[in-house]
Design a protein around this motif. Structure first.
Motif, PDB file in Angstrom:
ATOM      1  N   SER A  28       2.714   0.285  -1.252  1.00  0.00           N
ATOM      2  CA  SER A  28       2.951  -0.988  -1.922  1.00  0.00           C
ATOM      3  C   SER A  28       4.246  -1.637  -1.434  1.00  0.00           C
ATOM      4  O   SER A  28       4.289  -2.851  -1.169  1.00  0.00           O
ATOM      5  CB  SER A  28       2.992  -0.777  -3.432  1.00  0.00           C
ATOM      6  N   ASN A  29       5.297  -0.860  -1.300  1.00  0.00           N
ATOM      7  CA  ASN A  29       6.570  -1.386  -0.800  1.00  0.00           C
ATOM      8  C   ASN A  29       6.410  -1.940   0.617  1.00  0.00           C
ATOM      9  O   ASN A  29       6.897  -3.027   0.933  1.00  0.00           O
ATOM     10  CB  ASN A  29       7.657  -0.316  -0.820  1.00  0.00           C
ATOM     11  N   ALA A  30       5.712  -1.180   1.467  1.00  0.00           N
ATOM     12  CA  ALA A  30       5.489  -1.628   2.845  1.00  0.00           C
ATOM     13  C   ALA A  30       4.635  -2.896   2.871  1.00  0.00           C
ATOM     14  O   ALA A  30       4.916  -3.831   3.629  1.00  0.00           O
ATOM     15  CB  ALA A  30       4.840  -0.513   3.660  1.00  0.00           C
ATOM     16  N   GLU A  35       3.913  -8.727   3.667  1.00  0.00           N
ATOM     17  CA  GLU A  35       3.466 -10.015   3.121  1.00  0.00           C
ATOM     18  C   GLU A  35       4.599 -11.039   3.161  1.00  0.00           C
ATOM     19  O   GLU A  35       4.385 -12.197   3.533  1.00  0.00           O
ATOM     20  CB  GLU A  35       2.944  -9.837   1.694  1.00  0.00           C
ATOM     21  N   TRP A  36       5.796 -10.614   2.797  1.00  0.00           N
ATOM     22  CA  TRP A  36       6.932 -11.531   2.826  1.00  0.00           C
ATOM     23  C   TRP A  36       7.208 -11.980   4.260  1.00  0.00           C
ATOM     24  O   TRP A  36       7.422 -13.161   4.523  1.00  0.00           O
ATOM     25  CB  TRP A  36       8.172 -10.870   2.221  1.00  0.00           C
ATOM     26  N   ALA A  37       7.178 -11.032   5.203  1.00  0.00           N
ATOM     27  CA  ALA A  37       7.440 -11.362   6.602  1.00  0.00           C
ATOM     28  C   ALA A  37       6.348 -12.259   7.176  1.00  0.00           C
ATOM     29  O   ALA A  37       6.632 -13.136   8.006  1.00  0.00           O
ATOM     30  CB  ALA A  37       7.577 -10.088   7.425  1.00  0.00           C
ATOM     31  N   ARG A  53       6.173   1.034  11.372  1.00  0.00           N
ATOM     32  CA  ARG A  53       6.178   1.941  10.220  1.00  0.00           C
ATOM     33  C   ARG A  53       5.616   1.236   8.992  1.00  0.00           C
ATOM     34  O   ARG A  53       4.823   1.784   8.250  1.00  0.00           O
ATOM     35  CB  ARG A  53       7.597   2.435   9.937  1.00  0.00           C
ATOM     36  N   ALA A  54       6.010  -0.011   8.790  1.00  0.00           N
ATOM     37  CA  ALA A  54       5.509  -0.779   7.658  1.00  0.00           C
ATOM     38  C   ALA A  54       3.985  -0.895   7.723  1.00  0.00           C
ATOM     39  O   ALA A  54       3.294  -0.691   6.717  1.00  0.00           O
ATOM     40  CB  ALA A  54       6.152  -2.164   7.629  1.00  0.00           C
ATOM     41  N   ASN A  55       3.460  -1.194   8.888  1.00  0.00           N
ATOM     42  CA  ASN A  55       2.008  -1.301   9.037  1.00  0.00           C
ATOM     43  C   ASN A  55       1.310   0.027   8.788  1.00  0.00           C
ATOM     44  O   ASN A  55       0.275   0.079   8.125  1.00  0.00           O
ATOM     45  CB  ASN A  55       1.660  -1.836  10.436  1.00  0.00           C
ATOM     46  N   TRP A 100      10.077   0.598   5.273  1.00  0.00           N
ATOM     47  CA  TRP A 100      10.040   2.051   5.524  1.00  0.00           C
ATOM     48  C   TRP A 100       9.577   2.831   4.290  1.00  0.00           C
ATOM     49  O   TRP A 100       9.680   4.053   4.253  1.00  0.00           O
ATOM     50  CB  TRP A 100      11.419   2.538   5.959  1.00  0.00           C
ATOM     51  N   GLY A 101       9.105   2.157   3.252  1.00  0.00           N
ATOM     52  CA  GLY A 101       8.578   2.845   2.070  1.00  0.00           C
ATOM     53  C   GLY A 101       9.437   2.712   0.832  1.00  0.00           C
ATOM     54  O   GLY A 101       9.032   3.128  -0.249  1.00  0.00           O
TER      55      GLY A 101
END
Length: 121
Positions: A28-30, A35-37, A53-55, A100-101
């Motif tokens: 969820s954090n990633a 989404e923001w980016a 890493r986010a993906n 990164w989580g």
């Protein structure tokens, strides 16, 4: 330096294993960071590795032990950034921390490394 067979076997085992049992909060954090980016751009924030890493985390993909170590290292070093960056529009700190989580990622990485005997309890 001579390495024992037992040590080499353990090293091979951890290099081949991957884990996807991280909590939903990590994904969820990633996802939130991505989404923001997508809406606002990354600006000068992050590296290709952080974006990858986010993906990976947003998709719930397995991560290697080496990646778990990197997550723990990054999140531990950059936790201090959250003191000055409390939202994604406050510079790069919170955005990349969540990529990164986030805090859930730090808790999970630390717990997983302890479980594997790779971090002292």
């Amino acid at each position: 330096m001579i390495l024992s067979k037992q040590y080499l076997d353990k090293l091979r085992k951890y290099n081949l294993e991957s884990y996807s049992d991280y909590p939903e909060g990590v994904s969820s954090n990633a996802k939130n960071a991505l989404e923001w980016a997508d809406k606002n751009g990354w600006g000068s924030c992050g590296t290709d590795v952080g974006k990858q890493r986010a993906n990976q985390l947003a998709k719930g993909e397995p991560v290697s032990v080496d990646t778990i170590k990197r997550m723990h290292s990054f999140l531990s070093r950059h936790e201090v950034d959250l003191e000055t960056s409390t939202s994604y529009s406050d510079g790069c700190g919170k955005l990349m921390y969540d990529a990164w989580g986030g805090k859930a990622g730090k808790r999970w990485a630390e717990s997983k490394l302890k479980e594997l005997g790779l971090l002292k309890k």
